[in-house]
Design an enzyme around this catalytic site. Structure first.
Site, PDB file in Angstrom:
ATOM      1  N   LYS A  66      -4.504  -8.170  -7.671  1.00 32.46           N
ATOM      2  CA  LYS A  66      -5.729  -8.558  -6.974  1.00 32.46           C
ATOM      3  C   LYS A  66      -6.900  -7.669  -7.389  1.00 32.46           C
ATOM      4  O   LYS A  66      -6.702  -6.472  -7.613  1.00 32.46           O
ATOM      5  CB  LYS A  66      -5.449  -8.386  -5.475  1.00 32.46           C
ATOM      6  CG  LYS A  66      -6.415  -9.023  -4.548  1.00 32.46           C
ATOM      7  CD  LYS A  66      -6.048  -8.707  -3.110  1.00 32.46           C
ATOM      8  CE  LYS A  66      -6.172  -7.227  -2.813  1.00 32.46           C
ATOM      9  NZ  LYS A  66      -6.201  -6.847  -1.415  1.00 32.46           N
TER      10      LYS A  66
ATOM     11  N   LYS B 247     -11.148  -2.857  -4.352  1.00 29.23           N
ATOM     12  CA  LYS B 247     -12.119  -1.758  -4.299  1.00 29.23           C
ATOM     13  C   LYS B 247     -11.492  -0.461  -4.765  1.00 29.23           C
ATOM     14  O   LYS B 247     -12.163   0.423  -5.256  1.00 29.23           O
ATOM     15  CB  LYS B 247     -12.552  -1.514  -2.841  1.00 29.23           C
ATOM     16  CG  LYS B 247     -13.374  -2.573  -2.190  1.00 29.23           C
ATOM     17  CD  LYS B 247     -13.624  -2.177  -0.718  1.00 29.23           C
ATOM     18  CE  LYS B 247     -13.480  -3.358   0.200  1.00 29.23           C
ATOM     19  NZ  LYS B 247     -13.010  -3.054   1.536  1.00 29.23           N
TER      20      LYS B 247
ATOM     21  N   LYS C  23       0.831  -1.213   0.000  1.00 25.17           N
ATOM     22  CA  LYS C  23       0.000   0.000   0.000  1.00 25.17           C
ATOM     23  C   LYS C  23       0.859   1.253   0.000  1.00 25.17           C
ATOM     24  O   LYS C  23       0.561   2.210  -0.704  1.00 25.17           O
ATOM     25  CB  LYS C  23      -0.918   0.024   1.235  1.00 25.17           C
ATOM     26  CG  LYS C  23      -2.158  -0.844   1.081  1.00 25.17           C
ATOM     27  CD  LYS C  23      -3.158  -0.563   2.187  1.00 25.17           C
ATOM     28  CE  LYS C  23      -4.374  -1.468   2.077  1.00 25.17           C
ATOM     29  NZ  LYS C  23      -5.296  -1.356   3.207  1.00 25.17           N
TER      30      LYS C  23
HETATM   31  P1  TYM Z   1     -11.164  -5.852   3.005  1.00 28.35           P
HETATM   32  O1  TYM Z   1     -12.225  -4.855   3.323  1.00 28.35           O
HETATM   33  O2  TYM Z   1     -10.044  -5.418   2.119  1.00 28.35           O
HETATM   34  O3  TYM Z   1     -11.807  -7.113   2.336  1.00 28.35           O
HETATM   35  C1  TYM Z   1     -12.916  -7.793   2.917  1.00 28.35           C
HETATM   36  C2  TYM Z   1     -12.759  -9.282   2.702  1.00 28.35           C
HETATM   37  O4  TYM Z   1     -12.706  -9.586   1.302  1.00 28.35           O
HETATM   38  C3  TYM Z   1     -11.524 -10.336   1.023  1.00 28.35           C
HETATM   39  N1  TYM Z   1     -11.032  -9.949  -0.315  1.00 28.35           N
HETATM   40  C4  TYM Z   1     -10.820 -10.802  -1.321  1.00 28.35           C
HETATM   41  N2  TYM Z   1     -10.956 -12.134  -1.408  1.00 28.35           N
HETATM   42  C5  TYM Z   1     -10.648 -12.712  -2.591  1.00 28.35           C
HETATM   43  N3  TYM Z   1     -10.210 -12.022  -3.673  1.00 28.35           N
HETATM   44  C6  TYM Z   1     -10.056 -10.677  -3.624  1.00 28.35           C
HETATM   45  N4  TYM Z   1      -9.642 -10.004  -4.692  1.00 28.35           N
HETATM   46  C7  TYM Z   1     -10.357 -10.014  -2.407  1.00 28.35           C
HETATM   47  N5  TYM Z   1     -10.319  -8.716  -2.018  1.00 28.35           N
HETATM   48  C8  TYM Z   1     -10.722  -8.694  -0.732  1.00 28.35           C
HETATM   49  C9  TYM Z   1     -10.550  -9.946   2.106  1.00 28.35           C
HETATM   50  O5  TYM Z   1      -9.554 -10.927   2.275  1.00 28.35           O
HETATM   51  C10 TYM Z   1     -11.457  -9.835   3.299  1.00 28.35           C
HETATM   52  O6  TYM Z   1     -11.701 -11.100   3.859  1.00 28.35           O
HETATM   53  N6  TYM Z   1      -8.311  -5.950   7.085  1.00 28.35           N
HETATM   54  C11 TYM Z   1      -9.536  -6.450   6.523  1.00 28.35           C
HETATM   55  C12 TYM Z   1     -10.753  -6.154   7.360  1.00 28.35           C
HETATM   56  C13 TYM Z   1     -10.653  -6.604   8.781  1.00 28.35           C
HETATM   57  C14 TYM Z   1     -10.823  -7.915   9.266  1.00 28.35           C
HETATM   58  C15 TYM Z   1     -10.692  -7.836  10.699  1.00 28.35           C
HETATM   59  C16 TYM Z   1     -11.061  -9.134   8.650  1.00 28.35           C
HETATM   60  C17 TYM Z   1     -10.427  -5.793   9.866  1.00 28.35           C
HETATM   61  N7  TYM Z   1     -10.469  -6.540  11.008  1.00 28.35           N
HETATM   62  C18 TYM Z   1     -10.806  -8.947  11.495  1.00 28.35           C
HETATM   63  C19 TYM Z   1     -11.159 -10.252   9.466  1.00 28.35           C
HETATM   64  C20 TYM Z   1     -11.033 -10.169  10.876  1.00 28.35           C
HETATM   65  C21 TYM Z   1      -9.755  -5.798   5.156  1.00 28.35           C
HETATM   66  O7  TYM Z   1      -9.293  -4.732   4.891  1.00 28.35           O
HETATM   67  O8  TYM Z   1     -10.581  -6.483   4.338  1.00 28.35           O
END
Ligand code: TYM
Length: 333
Positions: free
Chosen positions: A196, A199, A113
């Site tokens: 990847k 968003k 990032k």
């Molecule tokens: P975030 O908001 O980026 O993504 C949410 C979830 O979607 C999954 N994901 C994907 N899976 C497959 N292919 C992709 N291209 C893809 N893009 C995103 C992410 O792996 C995630 O499961 N840090 C985390 C949020 C978070 C969290 C937590 C998750 C904060 N605290 C505690 C689990 C437990 C995040 O930014 O996810």
């Protein structure tokens, strides 16, 4: 103790099929397993990237709508916002005092990032995984269903939990296990099979959003990058874009990439893309309609769901934080 599932989404931007197939679909399916489920909207994490205040508030509501439209049932799962449960931020501080910098320096997401955007160099982004560890450990989660990109953060949460347990000489924290979807663990961009799906990627053509119309899905898949090799073969190394489309099809259909390959090997790229579009529309259309309905007309309902979830989350989080404070030598009220 029974299974406890916790996971979350950062409310920045619109959700896409990577979020759905990689994470939220697993959460919804797991609700039938008898586990206790906690699904958080991690609005404190969202502050690590500059976001307009009104946009962040809207994004929280939109994410809540998306959770419900994807099948998360507030009768079966606790759906809540992170920021009102102050225990998350408090535990983060305590865990931060016990997390060696070397562990954070290994986190690939921080490196990626900050390399991509040099302005993103705040302390919050660096300590982001410690807040995530607090999210997980506060609820004694046994299982954390996420995409592959978050696996390293969950391993860090495990390391922190083990280190703190060792230091205080008791099983203060439960050790969480990551649960990663098979074919959809890492859904890639439609423009570049080595990036990847995200968003925040500038091109909307790189992803299928959960709010895309049928036509948008059609055009995005039609324009999705492939290669000039004839036939449909599953070869992630040499044909990353085609392999990604095959895996998306497999995830949407509940089959393996080799079954997709066998079914479409003789077909042209366009026949396969049409079939993929149909699969995606079948999954996305009801979610899109559900999001729109809830987001446009169901705001009061969404707020009520979040408030109720907050109360339940606070009960569990409060208990854990009191135990932690006691164990580390703070007065636990
Ligand atoms: P975030 O908001 O980026 O993504 C949410 C979830 O979607 C999954 N994901 C994907 N899976 C497959 N292919 C992709 N291209 C893809 N893009 C995103 C992410 O792996 C995630 O499961 N840090 C985390 C949020 C978070 C969290 C937590 C998750 C904060 N605290 C505690 C689990 C437990 C995040 O930014 O996810």
């Amino acid at each position: 103790m029974s299974e406890r599932v916790l996971s979350g989404v950062q409310p920045t931007g619109r959700l896409h099929i990577g979020n759905y197939y990689g994470a939220i679909r697993q959460w919804a399916a797991g609700q039938e397993s008898g586990a206790e489920n906690f699904f958080c909207i991690v609005d404190l994490h969202a502050l690590t990237v500059p976001t307009a205040p009104e946009a962040l508030r809207e994004s929280v509501l939109y994410t809540a709508a998306a959770y419900l439209a994807c099948g998360i049932d507030p009768q079966k799962s606790v759906v809540f916002r992170q920021s009102p449960v102050a225990e998350h931020a408090e535990l983060q501080w305590i865990l931060g005092c016990m997390t060696p910098l070397g562990w954070l320096n290994r986190m690939t997401q921080f490196k990626e990032k900050t390399q991509r955007d040099k302005q993103l160099n705040c302390l919050g982004l660096y300590s982001y995984p410690v807040l995530m560890a607090a999210d997980i450990l506060l609820y004694h989660a046994t299982r954390v269903p996420v995409g592959e990109d978050q696996k390293q953060h969950i391993e860090l949460a495990r390391d922190i939990a083990l280190a703190v347990n060792g230091r205080v000489g008791q099983e203060l924290f439960t050790i969480p296990e990551p649960a990663v979807a098979r074919e959809a663990a890492r859904v890639m961009s439609l423009r570049d099979g080595r990036e990847k799906m995200s968003k925040s990627a500038p091109s909307d053509y790189s992803r299928i959003n959960l709010t895309d119309s049928d036509d948008e899905i059609f055009f995005k898949i039609a324009r999705a990058k492939t290669d000039s090799i004839p036939g449909l073969t599953y070869d992630p190394e040499n044909r990353p874009e085609v392999a990604n489309l095959i895996r998306i099809y497999a995830a949407a259909s509940g089959v393996t990439p080799s079954q997709v390959e066998a079914e479409y090997e003789g077909a042209g790229a366009s026949a396969f893309k049409h079939a993929l579009t149909d699969r995606l529309v079948a999954d996305v259309a009801p979610i899109r309609d559900g999001i729109r309905r809830l987001y446009d007309d169901g705001r009061a309902h969404l707020l009520a769901v979040l408030r109720e979830g907050e109360g339940k989350a606070r009960e569990v989080a409060g208990r854990t934080l009191r135990e932690v404070k006691e164990a580390v030598g703070l007065w636990a009220e």
